[in-house]
Write a protein that holds these residues in place. Structure first.
Motif, mmCIF file in Angstrom:
data_model
loop_
_atom_site.group_PDB
_atom_site.id
_atom_site.type_symbol
_atom_site.label_atom_id
_atom_site.label_comp_id
_atom_site.label_asym_id
_atom_site.label_seq_id
_atom_site.Cartn_x
_atom_site.Cartn_y
_atom_site.Cartn_z
ATOM 1 N N PRO A 57 -4.367 9.734 40.274
ATOM 2 C CA PRO A 57 -3.679 8.711 39.478
ATOM 3 C C PRO A 57 -3.839 7.315 40.081
ATOM 4 C CG PRO A 57 -2.203 10.536 40.011
ATOM 5 C CD PRO A 57 -3.431 10.683 40.873
ATOM 6 N N GLY A 58 -3.676 6.318 39.242
ATOM 7 C CA GLY A 58 -3.730 4.941 39.725
ATOM 8 C C GLY A 58 -4.641 4.072 38.884
ATOM 9 N N GLY A 81 -0.083 6.113 41.504
ATOM 10 C CA GLY A 81 -1.096 6.001 42.549
ATOM 11 C C GLY A 81 -0.718 5.144 43.740
ATOM 12 N N THR A 82 0.470 4.510 43.705
ATOM 13 C CA THR A 82 0.902 3.704 44.849
ATOM 14 C C THR A 82 2.241 4.239 45.363
ATOM 15 O OG1 THR A 82 2.004 2.146 43.374
ATOM 16 C CG2 THR A 82 -0.224 1.569 44.063
ATOM 17 N N ASP A 83 2.489 4.058 46.667
ATOM 18 C CA ASP A 83 3.733 4.567 47.260
ATOM 19 C C ASP A 83 4.959 3.797 46.776
ATOM 20 O OD1 ASP A 83 2.429 6.528 48.660
ATOM 21 O OD2 ASP A 83 2.102 5.279 50.430
ATOM 22 N N THR A 155 6.659 -0.152 38.211
ATOM 23 C CA THR A 155 6.519 -1.565 37.852
ATOM 24 C C THR A 155 5.053 -1.950 37.680
ATOM 25 O OG1 THR A 155 8.514 -2.069 39.116
ATOM 26 C CG2 THR A 155 7.103 -3.925 38.552
ATOM 27 N N ILE A 156 4.789 -2.632 36.594
ATOM 28 C CA ILE A 156 3.455 -3.213 36.379
ATOM 29 C C ILE A 156 3.609 -4.713 36.576
ATOM 30 C CG2 ILE A 156 1.533 -3.512 34.769
ATOM 31 C CD1 ILE A 156 2.009 -0.566 35.267
#
Ligand code: CUA
Length: 160
Positions: A57-58, A81-83, A155-156
């Motif tokens: 993912p990511g 895909g991010t912590d 969050t985007i």
């Protein structure tokens, strides 16, 4: 009690219309297997983590100013895909969202945009959006999915 002739005709007409509608929807959904257009592609819901692109993912750059964001939803998390669950997107970029769920039905709503999908087990939901304004958008679940429903978010961030 006497029913007027026209009353009978319209009652019959209304009932017939309803029956025809239900038969058409029934054949379409159950016999032909039609689904809402945003989830036309299927996958094995038990093998999401082993199925590309959901095995990784990511955000991925796929072209000039064009990205693919793969998201795996599960109770009660979005794997982007991010912590820190923040994805940064350059302003002006077009993003193709690709999302699915490993368990139950989840929502996929990106606040302040037109991105609003339903994620169903076994289906891949897609949506394309171009981000022309800098700022933060919260990704949230808008389908009640259990006790941690309100905890589902990411969050985007659209950056200059
Ligand atoms: Cu996931 Cu509500």
């Amino acid at each position: 009690m006497n029913m007027h002739k026209y009353e009978k005709i319209w009652l019959l007409f209304g009932t017939a219309t309803l029956l025809i509608f239900l038969i058409v929807v029934g054949i379409s959904a159950f016999y032909m297997g039609n689904q809402p257009p945003s989830c036309a592609v299927t996958l094995n819901p038990e093998k999401v983590h082993a199925t590309a692109p959901f095995d990784d993912p990511g955000l991925k750059k796929i072209g000039d100013n064009e990205y693919q964001l793969t998201v795996v939803a599960s109770a009660f998390n979005y794997d982007v895909g991010t912590d820190d669950k923040i994805v940064q997107i350059p302003k002006g970029a077009t993003v193709h969202f690709n999302a699915t769920t490993t368990d139950v039905v989840h929502g996929f709503e990106l606040a302040g945009t037109n991105v609003n999908m339903m994620l169903e087990p076994g289906y891949i939901s897609t949506y394309t959006n171009t981000f022309n304004k800098a700022g933060k958008h919260t990704l949230l679940c808008n389908e009640y999915c259990g006790t941690g429903h309100h905890l589902m978010s990411a969050t985007i961030e659209v950056v200059e």
